[in-house]
Design an enzyme around this catalytic site. Structure first.
Site, mmCIF file in Angstrom:
data_model
loop_
_atom_site.group_PDB
_atom_site.id
_atom_site.type_symbol
_atom_site.label_atom_id
_atom_site.label_comp_id
_atom_site.label_asym_id
_atom_site.label_seq_id
_atom_site.Cartn_x
_atom_site.Cartn_y
_atom_site.Cartn_z
ATOM 1 N N SER A 139 -1.106 81.700 83.540
ATOM 2 C CA SER A 139 -1.008 80.467 82.766
ATOM 3 C C SER A 139 0.500 79.570 82.807
ATOM 4 C CB SER A 139 -0.908 81.735 81.354
ATOM 5 O OG SER A 139 -0.593 80.777 80.571
ATOM 6 N N TYR A 152 3.426 89.409 77.332
ATOM 7 C CA TYR A 152 1.937 88.732 77.971
ATOM 8 C C TYR A 152 3.250 87.296 79.025
ATOM 9 C CZ TYR A 152 -1.443 84.635 78.743
ATOM 10 O OH TYR A 152 -2.642 84.422 78.360
HETATM 11 N N1 LIG Z 1 -6.806 80.868 75.680
HETATM 12 C C1 LIG Z 1 -5.917 80.026 76.098
HETATM 13 O O1 LIG Z 1 -5.131 79.569 75.797
HETATM 14 C C2 LIG Z 1 -5.224 80.627 77.627
HETATM 15 C C3 LIG Z 1 -4.301 80.365 77.898
HETATM 16 C C4 LIG Z 1 -3.975 80.264 79.580
HETATM 17 C C5 LIG Z 1 -4.303 81.360 80.072
HETATM 18 N N2 LIG Z 1 -5.880 81.829 79.550
HETATM 19 C C6 LIG Z 1 -6.135 83.500 80.448
HETATM 20 O O2 LIG Z 1 -7.332 82.966 79.880
HETATM 21 C C7 LIG Z 1 -8.212 83.732 80.630
HETATM 22 C C8 LIG Z 1 -8.794 84.369 79.509
HETATM 23 O O3 LIG Z 1 -8.667 84.279 77.816
HETATM 24 P P1 LIG Z 1 -9.627 83.672 76.658
HETATM 25 O O4 LIG Z 1 -8.921 82.769 76.556
HETATM 26 O O5 LIG Z 1 -10.762 83.480 77.529
HETATM 27 O O6 LIG Z 1 -10.129 84.435 76.304
HETATM 28 P P2 LIG Z 1 -11.028 85.454 75.705
HETATM 29 O O7 LIG Z 1 -11.943 84.225 74.961
HETATM 30 O O8 LIG Z 1 -10.403 86.332 74.583
HETATM 31 O O9 LIG Z 1 -11.419 86.436 76.211
HETATM 32 C C9 LIG Z 1 -11.568 87.111 77.331
HETATM 33 C C10 LIG Z 1 -12.470 87.866 77.948
HETATM 34 O O10 LIG Z 1 -11.758 89.153 78.584
HETATM 35 C C11 LIG Z 1 -12.426 90.194 78.656
HETATM 36 N N3 LIG Z 1 -11.193 90.913 78.301
HETATM 37 C C12 LIG Z 1 -9.924 91.521 77.694
HETATM 38 N N4 LIG Z 1 -9.598 92.689 78.340
HETATM 39 C C13 LIG Z 1 -10.420 93.444 79.060
HETATM 40 C C14 LIG Z 1 -10.402 94.403 79.685
HETATM 41 N N5 LIG Z 1 -10.019 95.486 79.396
HETATM 42 N N6 LIG Z 1 -11.456 94.417 81.100
HETATM 43 C C15 LIG Z 1 -12.032 93.827 80.385
HETATM 44 N N7 LIG Z 1 -12.718 92.785 79.989
HETATM 45 C C16 LIG Z 1 -12.036 92.337 78.721
HETATM 46 C C17 LIG Z 1 -12.792 89.678 76.901
HETATM 47 O O11 LIG Z 1 -14.440 90.366 76.945
HETATM 48 P P3 LIG Z 1 -14.343 92.045 75.953
HETATM 49 O O12 LIG Z 1 -13.262 91.820 74.676
HETATM 50 O O13 LIG Z 1 -15.400 92.451 75.887
HETATM 51 O O14 LIG Z 1 -13.702 92.706 77.319
HETATM 52 C C18 LIG Z 1 -13.674 88.172 76.973
HETATM 53 O O15 LIG Z 1 -14.353 88.027 77.963
HETATM 54 C C19 LIG Z 1 -6.721 85.132 80.144
HETATM 55 O O16 LIG Z 1 -6.673 85.812 81.672
HETATM 56 C C20 LIG Z 1 -5.820 84.899 79.408
HETATM 57 O O17 LIG Z 1 -5.123 85.065 79.697
HETATM 58 C C21 LIG Z 1 -5.781 82.102 78.013
#
Ligand SMILES: NC(=O)c1ccc[n+]([C@@H]2O[C@H](COP(=O)([O-])OP(=O)(O)OC[C@H]3O[C@@H](n4cnc5c(N)ncnc54)[C@H](OP(=O)(O)O)[C@@H]3O)[C@@H](O)[C@H]2O)c1
Length: 257
Positions: A139, A152
């Site tokens: 990120s 985070y």
């Molecule tokens: N959204 C943003 O603004 C943003 C910005 C920069 C970077 N990111 C990064 O992008 C990535 C995806 O985030 P997102 O925004 O798509 O979030 P999201 O929609 O909440 O998706 C997160 C995914 O990770 C899984 N997960 C969480 N903890 C886990 C664990 N311990 N073991 C296995 N699976 C796990 C969740 O499924 P389950 O709950 O079923 O496990 C879900 O499929 C993350 O690394 C986040 O830091 C996001």
């Protein structure tokens, strides 16, 4: 590297950014495996994309990670792209919030330790193919820290450092190391932030382009501007981000009260 005909594992591929990346790889005729903790979310992903392969696996638990890789090896025989995407984002006040340590531990266990467990378990398979890649979704807050997401941000800073060092350690091998630094993305994880966000599809498209052009470290949309502001003045970039998030959290609080 080529973006078709691969076997790809995407951690946390059942929603948000991970699911968009899964779709992008499926569209390009790759074999796609996803994992997550919630069986219903995995089942929903399978209903949407019947060709997807799913594993119930909490990446913060080394035994579950090792079991998943034993199954991947016996069922598929190979793996040549790992996307370290699973992550958790928590907004809290480290000084006053009673749950601060529990929150921070959970973030470290999934975002950092989980990524290490998966990467270590994947390496024997990745090293055993002519061309392979490790992609980590970090990120921009790994570079420009946010006080609203302080642990985070720290986990993402650690992943940035880890990716750079791993890239060097793997230099003489077939494994290329990529890092994707998104800005805010429109997913469930940041629904309490009321600001402009890129779509998960934009992140997936940028990743595919980066793989094709061997662009190892990419920043997407507003993350690029913040990156350059940070190079010019870290304090100024931190100030811009702090203000943006404070306003976005306040705006959301107004909408929901
Ligand atoms: N959204 C943003 O603004 C943003 C910005 C920069 C970077 N990111 C990064 O992008 C990535 C995806 O985030 P997102 O925004 O798509 O979030 P999201 O929609 O909440 O998706 C997160 C995914 O990770 C899984 N997960 C969480 N903890 C886990 C664990 N311990 N073991 C296995 N699976 C796990 C969740 O499924 P389950 O709950 O079923 O496990 C879900 O499929 C993350 O690394 C986040 O830091 C996001």
């Amino acid at each position: 590297m080529k973006t078709n005909g691969n076997t790809v594992l995407i951690t946390g591929g059942s929603s948000g950014v991970g699911l968009a990346i899964a779709k992008a790889f499926l569209d390009l005729n790759n074999r796609v495996i996803i994992c997550g903790r919630n069986p219903e979310k995995l089942a929903q992903a399978s209903r949407t994309y019947p060709e997807i392969h799913t594993f119930l696996c909490d990446i913060s638990k080394p035994n579950e990670v090792n079991e998943m890789f034993t199954a991947i090896k016996s069922q598929f025989g190979n793996l040549n792209i790992l996307v370290n995407n699973a992550g958790t984002i928590k907004f809290y006040d480290f000084i006053h919030d009673e749950d601060a340590l529990t929150n921070g531990e959970q973030e470290i266990q999934t975002n950092l330790l989980g990524t290490l467990y998966v990467t270590k378990a994947a390496l024997p398979l990745l090293l055993n193919t002519p061309e392979s890649a490790i992609v980590t979704i970090s990120s921009i807050v790994g570079l420009v820290p946010s006080p609203s997401m302080l642990v985070y941000s720290s986990t993402k800073a650690a992943l940035h450092s880890f990716s750079r060092s791993l890239r060097q350690q793997l230099q003489q091998t077939p494994v290329k190391v990529f890092e994707v630094m998104p800005p805010f993305v429109n997913t469930e994880a940041v629904k309490q932030i009321n600001t402009s966000k890129v779509s998960p599809t934009e992140v997936a498209e940028a990743l595919i382009k980066a793989l094709r052009t061997n662009n190892y470290e990419i920043r997407i949309g507003p993350a690029k501007a913040l990156y350059f502001a940070h190079r010019f003045s870290p304090a100024k970039a931190e100030g811009i981000l702090k203000q943006l998030i404070a306003t976005a959290l306040k705006a959301k609080a107004k909408v929901t009260t």
